[in-house]
Design an enzyme around this catalytic site. Structure first.
Site, PDB file in Angstrom:
ATOM      1  N   GLY A  46       0.839  -1.197   0.000  1.00 44.17           N
ATOM      2  CA  GLY A  46       0.000   0.000   0.000  1.00 44.17           C
ATOM      3  C   GLY A  46       0.869   1.240   0.000  1.00 44.17           C
ATOM      4  O   GLY A  46       1.984   1.223   0.523  1.00 44.17           O
ATOM      5  N   GLN A  51       3.335   9.939   0.714  1.00 47.70           N
ATOM      6  CA  GLN A  51       4.616   9.236   0.871  1.00 47.70           C
ATOM      7  C   GLN A  51       5.581   9.523  -0.285  1.00 47.70           C
ATOM      8  O   GLN A  51       6.776   9.276  -0.172  1.00 47.70           O
ATOM      9  CB  GLN A  51       4.393   7.724   1.019  1.00 47.70           C
ATOM     10  CG  GLN A  51       3.680   7.353   2.313  1.00 47.70           C
ATOM     11  CD  GLN A  51       3.473   5.861   2.431  1.00 47.70           C
ATOM     12  OE1 GLN A  51       2.487   5.325   1.959  1.00 47.70           O
ATOM     13  NE2 GLN A  51       4.415   5.175   3.044  1.00 47.70           N
ATOM     14  N   CYS A 107       5.715  -0.126   7.183  1.00 48.87           N
ATOM     15  CA  CYS A 107       5.390   1.028   6.353  1.00 48.87           C
ATOM     16  C   CYS A 107       6.603   1.368   5.490  1.00 48.87           C
ATOM     17  O   CYS A 107       7.731   1.359   5.993  1.00 48.87           O
ATOM     18  CB  CYS A 107       5.042   2.210   7.262  1.00 48.87           C
ATOM     19  SG  CYS A 107       4.617   3.708   6.376  1.00 48.87           S
ATOM     20  N   LEU A 108       6.361   1.681   4.225  1.00 46.38           N
ATOM     21  CA  LEU A 108       7.478   2.011   3.332  1.00 46.38           C
ATOM     22  C   LEU A 108       8.203   3.283   3.775  1.00 46.38           C
ATOM     23  O   LEU A 108       9.359   3.484   3.437  1.00 46.38           O
ATOM     24  CB  LEU A 108       6.977   2.164   1.888  1.00 46.38           C
ATOM     25  CG  LEU A 108       6.468   0.870   1.242  1.00 46.38           C
ATOM     26  CD1 LEU A 108       5.916   1.147  -0.147  1.00 46.38           C
ATOM     27  CD2 LEU A 108       7.575  -0.176   1.166  1.00 46.38           C
ATOM     28  N   HIS A 149      -4.522   1.897   7.638  1.00 41.83           N
ATOM     29  CA  HIS A 149      -3.137   2.365   7.728  1.00 41.83           C
ATOM     30  C   HIS A 149      -2.888   3.469   6.689  1.00 41.83           C
ATOM     31  O   HIS A 149      -2.352   4.529   7.019  1.00 41.83           O
ATOM     32  CB  HIS A 149      -2.193   1.171   7.503  1.00 41.83           C
ATOM     33  CG  HIS A 149      -0.744   1.519   7.394  1.00 41.83           C
ATOM     34  ND1 HIS A 149       0.203   1.042   8.268  1.00 41.83           N
ATOM     35  CD2 HIS A 149      -0.065   2.291   6.505  1.00 41.83           C
ATOM     36  CE1 HIS A 149       1.397   1.518   7.929  1.00 41.83           C
ATOM     37  NE2 HIS A 149       1.264   2.279   6.855  1.00 41.83           N
ATOM     38  N   GLU A 150      -3.325   3.214   5.458  1.00 40.08           N
ATOM     39  CA  GLU A 150      -3.087   4.198   4.384  1.00 40.08           C
ATOM     40  C   GLU A 150      -3.901   5.471   4.608  1.00 40.08           C
ATOM     41  O   GLU A 150      -3.421   6.575   4.353  1.00 40.08           O
ATOM     42  CB  GLU A 150      -3.415   3.593   3.019  1.00 40.08           C
ATOM     43  CG  GLU A 150      -2.572   2.385   2.624  1.00 40.08           C
ATOM     44  CD  GLU A 150      -1.077   2.585   2.765  1.00 40.08           C
ATOM     45  OE1 GLU A 150      -0.607   3.732   2.593  1.00 40.08           O
ATOM     46  OE2 GLU A 150      -0.374   1.613   3.072  1.00 40.08           O
ATOM     47  N   HIS A 153      -2.273   7.891   6.817  1.00 39.85           N
ATOM     48  CA  HIS A 153      -1.256   8.718   6.146  1.00 39.85           C
ATOM     49  C   HIS A 153      -1.864  10.031   5.639  1.00 39.85           C
ATOM     50  O   HIS A 153      -1.224  11.080   5.659  1.00 39.85           O
ATOM     51  CB  HIS A 153      -0.670   7.976   4.940  1.00 39.85           C
ATOM     52  CG  HIS A 153       0.447   7.039   5.276  1.00 39.85           C
ATOM     53  ND1 HIS A 153       1.640   7.467   5.803  1.00 39.85           N
ATOM     54  CD2 HIS A 153       0.560   5.688   5.129  1.00 39.85           C
ATOM     55  CE1 HIS A 153       2.439   6.405   5.966  1.00 39.85           C
ATOM     56  NE2 HIS A 153       1.803   5.320   5.584  1.00 39.85           N
TER      57      HIS A 153
HETATM   58 NI    NI Z   1       2.529   3.357   5.583  1.00 34.75          NI
END
Ligand code: NI
Length: 185
Positions: A46, A51, A107-108, A149-150, A153
């Site tokens: 995701g 991000q 998380c990236l 989660h996304e 963000h």
């Molecule tokens: Ni994340």
């Protein structure tokens, strides 16, 4: 499609609140294409637009990859599952069940850090898809975890924000160290 750099903590841009998209246009689709390419390259399941530094309510997701890794994935000779990308513009949570489910999140933007977070197990969501069509559906299991989660963000919230202050600062230090080691390599 272009692979864009992914911002990592403690970049303050990640704390920014994203804005709704007025209309799903070719420009929005170009952004989603870049995000998907970036996410697959990372690899991740995701990614939110913020991000890659774009403060818009846009998310891409593909849960197939995760399934591939968690199940009986052999040494690469196994058939790779077909990609199944999902695109979310202006997502909203309409309803959430009371039942919470713990899940180890990553998380990236916080590479190498994983921790268990509890979130509602099922959420009803509304969003616009790749073509700007409205979709209302229930997400559950890993899908519910990932969309929540996304969507965090988009509000400038990271999963480590749910952890203790000590764990959070440790996580940020770990990422900084990791990023530094990458620069040297
Ligand atoms: Ni994340």
């Amino acid at each position: 499609m272009t692979i864009r750099p992914i911002l990592t903590v403690p970049n303050p841009v990640l704390k920014q609140v994203s804005k709704p998209v007025a209309e799903v246009t070719d420009e929005t689709r170009a952004l989603m294409d870049d995000m998907l390419e970036t996410m697959y390259d990372a690899p991740g399941i995701g990614l939110a637009a913020i991000q890659i530094g774009v403060p818009l309510n846009v998310i891409v997701m593909d849960l197939v990859k995760d399934k591939d890794e968690s199940e009986d994935n052999d040494r690469g000779d196994e058939k790779t599952p077909e990609p199944n990308p999902k695109f979310f513009v202006n997502p909203e949570i309409l309803e959430a069940v009371d039942e919470l489910r713990p899940y180890e999140e990553g998380c990236l933007s916080i590479p190498e850090v994983y921790d268990e977070i509890e979130r509602p197990n099922r959420v009803k969501i509304r969003y616009l898809d790749y073509h700007g069509k409205e979709v209302v559906e229930w997400a559950e299991g890993i899908y519910a975890v990932c969309i929540q989660h996304e969507m965090d963000h988009l509000k400038g919230v990271l999963f480590i924000d749910y952890l203790s202050r000590l764990k959070r600062s440790r996580a940020v230090k770990k990422v900084q160290k990791f990023e530094k080691s990458k620069d040297v390599a």
